[in-house]
Structures are given as C-alpha cells and as structure tokens.
Design a protein around this motif. Structure first.
Motif, PDB file in Angstrom:
ATOM      1  N   LEU A  12       0.810  -1.208   0.000  1.00  0.00           N
ATOM      2  CA  LEU A  12       0.000   0.000   0.000  1.00  0.00           C
ATOM      3  C   LEU A  12       0.852   1.270   0.000  1.00  0.00           C
ATOM      4  O   LEU A  12       0.301   2.375   0.032  1.00  0.00           O
ATOM      5  N   ASP A  13       2.163   1.125  -0.055  1.00  0.00           N
ATOM      6  CA  ASP A  13       3.092   2.251  -0.017  1.00  0.00           C
ATOM      7  C   ASP A  13       2.837   3.130   1.205  1.00  0.00           C
ATOM      8  O   ASP A  13       2.750   4.354   1.118  1.00  0.00           O
ATOM      9  N   ILE A  14       2.679   2.475   2.358  1.00  0.00           N
ATOM     10  CA  ILE A  14       2.604   3.174   3.640  1.00  0.00           C
ATOM     11  C   ILE A  14       4.032   3.366   4.140  1.00  0.00           C
ATOM     12  O   ILE A  14       4.783   2.406   4.271  1.00  0.00           O
ATOM     13  N   ALA A  15       4.399   4.601   4.397  1.00  0.00           N
ATOM     14  CA  ALA A  15       5.771   4.917   4.794  1.00  0.00           C
ATOM     15  C   ALA A  15       5.923   4.809   6.308  1.00  0.00           C
ATOM     16  O   ALA A  15       4.940   4.749   7.056  1.00  0.00           O
ATOM     17  N   MET A  16       7.181   4.800   6.752  1.00  0.00           N
ATOM     18  CA  MET A  16       7.493   4.831   8.177  1.00  0.00           C
ATOM     19  C   MET A  16       8.534   5.908   8.453  1.00  0.00           C
ATOM     20  O   MET A  16       9.481   6.070   7.686  1.00  0.00           O
ATOM     21  N   ALA A  17       8.320   6.628   9.563  1.00  0.00           N
ATOM     22  CA  ALA A  17       9.310   7.592  10.034  1.00  0.00           C
ATOM     23  C   ALA A  17       9.778   7.141  11.410  1.00  0.00           C
ATOM     24  O   ALA A  17       8.974   6.974  12.326  1.00  0.00           O
ATOM     25  N   THR A  18      11.074   6.935  11.544  1.00  0.00           N
ATOM     26  CA  THR A  18      11.650   6.494  12.808  1.00  0.00           C
ATOM     27  C   THR A  18      12.492   7.602  13.415  1.00  0.00           C
ATOM     28  O   THR A  18      13.034   8.443  12.698  1.00  0.00           O
ATOM     29  N   VAL A  19      12.594   7.594  14.735  1.00  0.00           N
ATOM     30  CA  VAL A  19      13.486   8.527  15.422  1.00  0.00           C
ATOM     31  C   VAL A  19      14.629   7.778  16.095  1.00  0.00           C
ATOM     32  O   VAL A  19      15.281   8.300  16.987  1.00  0.00           O
ATOM     33  N   ALA A  20      14.876   6.552  15.643  1.00  0.00           N
ATOM     34  CA  ALA A  20      15.945   5.704  16.174  1.00  0.00           C
ATOM     35  C   ALA A  20      15.759   5.438  17.656  1.00  0.00           C
ATOM     36  O   ALA A  20      16.609   5.778  18.492  1.00  0.00           O
TER      37      ALA A  20
END
Length: 403
Positions: A262-270
């Motif tokens: 679904l091209d759902i992205a992820m943003a991580t802050v480590a």
C-alpha cells in the motif's frame, strides 16, 4: 557551478558539475583543470545527499536557550500538559526559536524537513503560524512540509477539530493523528476524522503511534484498512510505531508486506528497545522509511541538537549495526529515504545496497563533509560541512571560492 575534488558516497575523487538545481555531470577529478565560474572546493571531502528530517517538532524547540531541568512526567497526556504549562514562558518568543532551530538544522546539512505543528484549544494556531513563518523565511534554503498535529488528541477537548480544519485551510500539507486507542480512546472516530479531513483537503496522513504491542498492531490495522478502502496508497506515514515488531515474526512480516503493498511509509526517530520492525527488512521490502530527530531539547526531552548526522549514528547504534554496508544504509535512510516520503519524485530505496542521490539528473541537494568513508563520517561526525539546496550553497565553512 563545479564541486571540485569530492568523493561521492566515498568513491573516487571526482568533479561534479551542476546545472541549475540538478547534477549535470560527474567526471574523475583533474587537479590540473582551471574551471571557469563558481567553484566549491571539496578538498577531498565526502559528497552525500543532504539530510531529510521527516519527524521533527519545530514548534516545541528550546535549541539555543539555557538548559533547564526536565519536568515532564510519564505518558503522552502528562508530557503534553507539561509543555502546555511552560512553552509561553520561554526566554525568547516562539517564532524566533523556531526559526533559529531550522537555521541550525540547515547549517548542519538538513535541507528537507517535515515538521509537526501542534494545534489544540490551548495554542490554537500560534505554534502552526510560527512554523509557517520559519518555512517562509528559509524557503530558498530548505523544503519544509508542515503537519497539523493534534498533540493533545482530537476528542478530549471540544473545539480541536475546528482548529485543525483552520490550519488545513491555511495550508498545512499533512494531517496528523496520534494514539487512537490510548489517548482519545475511540479509534474509529479518531481515524474517521483524520482520514476525513485528509480526504477533504487532499493532504497526506501521518499517524504518531506510541501504543504498545497488540494494541499498536490493532491501531495500525485500522490505518491499513482505511488506506486500502480510500485508495490512499502512497499518502500515509506511520511515525514511531515502536512496538510493531514485538508481537511475533509472522505479524511483523505481514505488516511490512502490507506497508510495501500500500506504499505506507514509516518515520523512525531511532528509538531504544527491541520491539520495532526490522530496519533491514523494511528497506529490503521497499517500504519508504525516513529518519527524524523528534523533539529537540524541549519540554519533552533534553535530547536533539539539530544534527542529523548524530541521529544517523544513533540509528546505526540502536540497530546494533557494525558492518559498513548497514551503517551506509542508515545514511541512505537519513537522506534519500526521508526525501522519498516528502516527494514521490524520489524513488523508494531499492534494498540495503542502494546508495541513491548522486547520479546525473539528480537534484543537487548535497552535503560535503569530512571523513575517510561514509561509515567513518557517521562515527566521527565531522564539522567541516558545505550544504547545497537546489544547486545553491546555503551553508558553508570554508570552501566557496570564485575561480
């Protein structure tokens, strides 16, 4: 413009020609050449794509202000109230500290930013407008996307939805959501509002998820369902999502595969801990994934210093990466990985070996930094940096000259 004697992704010494905002040519470095026009002296430094910070709270920053002891308590609501109690009494006005933080980020190599802007019945649009002002001030030096963000939830305080909608009318580019179960305790209604406003104003969605284990998976599945039903492929990001990898291997695999589909992205802050989804598996599956600093020395946390090279070190460290290829992958996530979330003109990373952003035709958003190799740059985090945005030097230590 010519960038002379640099090593793209740690490769051989090269001269890189720019035409407007794009890379026009890359050729072996010629020490004897006497180029005409504007020259940036690379002095053998590394050439990398500039950083993309796709999860930062510019509106809560205390960068540049005196250090203060941390006064927040546990939990999102308690921390939100701590911020609410103190943000107006900072030593300098909000707009000034937001702009100063963005300026420091650019100086350290970040030219793409997705910033949260808190909107609620306390601050109304004041924090949003401060981020807008910083975006406008530095429009020629960085791309800034603004997310309208209900940090205090959507349903807990009457009138929040009206302020969120006002910010979308004023130009917010992303609609935020947060902890549909644990904060608002009505996930269906919360997500109906988030996706409804996103659809109405034709903006993307970014869900801030702290929820643990099975509960986090439950909320994520609701997001997946809405993304599929509304045809919002490529327009949804999950941020934080600390524990989506804690339930079981089969659940983790399913989530990663559905994110890729679904091209759902992820943003991580480590983050610290072992419950997050495998960064390697996400990149190998083709999930868009980027890195952010989160808060920066604010009322939530004393961490953060405007330097995404530091946060790249943290990303490699918390994932226990030791091999050069995986540390370089962390750099790719921190640079073009995040860029691919902000603009789909930038393709997803094509696996852990992909080192994009420095080919002919690529946008000239670039960072020159001292280091023997990309891995050593992450370990040593040198300060001899030159930053370009759209082919223009926007921050520099020593190197801009006219030939």
């Amino acid at each position: 413009m010519l960038i002379r004697n640099v090593r793209p992704w740690g490769g051989e010494p090269s001269d890189v020609e720019l035409s407007g905002s794009r890379i026009a040519g890359i050729r072996p470095h010629d020490p004897a050449a006497r180029p005409e026009g504007e020259v940036v002296e690379g002095r053998g430094r590394l050439l990398l794509p500039s950083f993309s910070d796709v999860h930062v709270h510019l509106d809560s920053t205390r960068i540049g202000l005196p250090f203060r002891p941390h006064t927040g308590g546990p939990g999102v609501w308690t921390m939100t109230m701590n911020d609410r109690d103190h943000w107006r009494s900072a030593e300098v006005p909000l707009a000034e500290r937001v702009a100063g933080t963005l300026e420091r980020m650019i100086a350290r190599g970040t030219t793409r930013v997705r910033s949260y802007a808190q909107v609620d019945v306390d601050c109304k649009l004041e924090k949003f407008e401060a981020v807008v002002a910083a975006k406008e001030k530095f429009a020629g030096r960085a791309d800034v996307q603004i997310m309208t963000f209900p940090q205090a939830g959507i349903l807990r305080e009457e009138g929040t939805v009206d302020y969120l909608e006002a910010s979308l009318k004023a130009g917010a580019e992303v609609m935020g959501g947060i902890d549909p179960c644990t904060l608002d305790r009505d996930p269906k209604r919360h997500l109906d509002i988030v996706f409804g406003l996103a659809e109405k104003y034709q903006v993307e969605v970014d869900i801030h998820l702290h929820e643990p284990g099975h509960l986090g998976v439950f909320s994520t599945d609701l997001v997946i369902e809405r993304t599929r039903a509304l045809g919002m492929q490529g327009k949804v990001t999950m941020s934080h999502a600390y524990e989506l990898g804690s339930v079981g291997e089969s659940v983790s695999r399913r989530i990663i595969d559905e994110f890729a589909e679904l091209d759902i992205a992820m943003a991580t802050v480590a983050p610290s801990g072992r419950g997050h989804l495998s960064l390697v598996d996400l990149v190998e599956a083709g999930v868009r994934i980027g890195l952010g600093e989160d808060g920066q020395r604010d009322y939530w946390s004393p961490y953060g210093n405007c330097d995404m090279l530091d946060r790249t070190w943290q990303l490699a460290f918390v994932n226990n990466f030791r091999r050069d290829d995986l540390i370089e992958m962390s750099l790719a996530v921190a640079t073009l990985g995040g860029a691919s979330i902000m603009s789909h003109e930038v393709p997803r990373l094509k696996g852990t070996a992909d080192r994009p952003g420095l080919a002919v035709g690529d946008r000239a958003d670039l960072l020159l930094v001292d280091g023997e190799t990309p891995t050593s740059a992450v370990m040593d985090r040198g300060t001899d940096r030159t930053v370009l945005h759209d082919g223009v030097v926007v921050a520099d230590q020593l190197s801009l000259t006219n030939a």
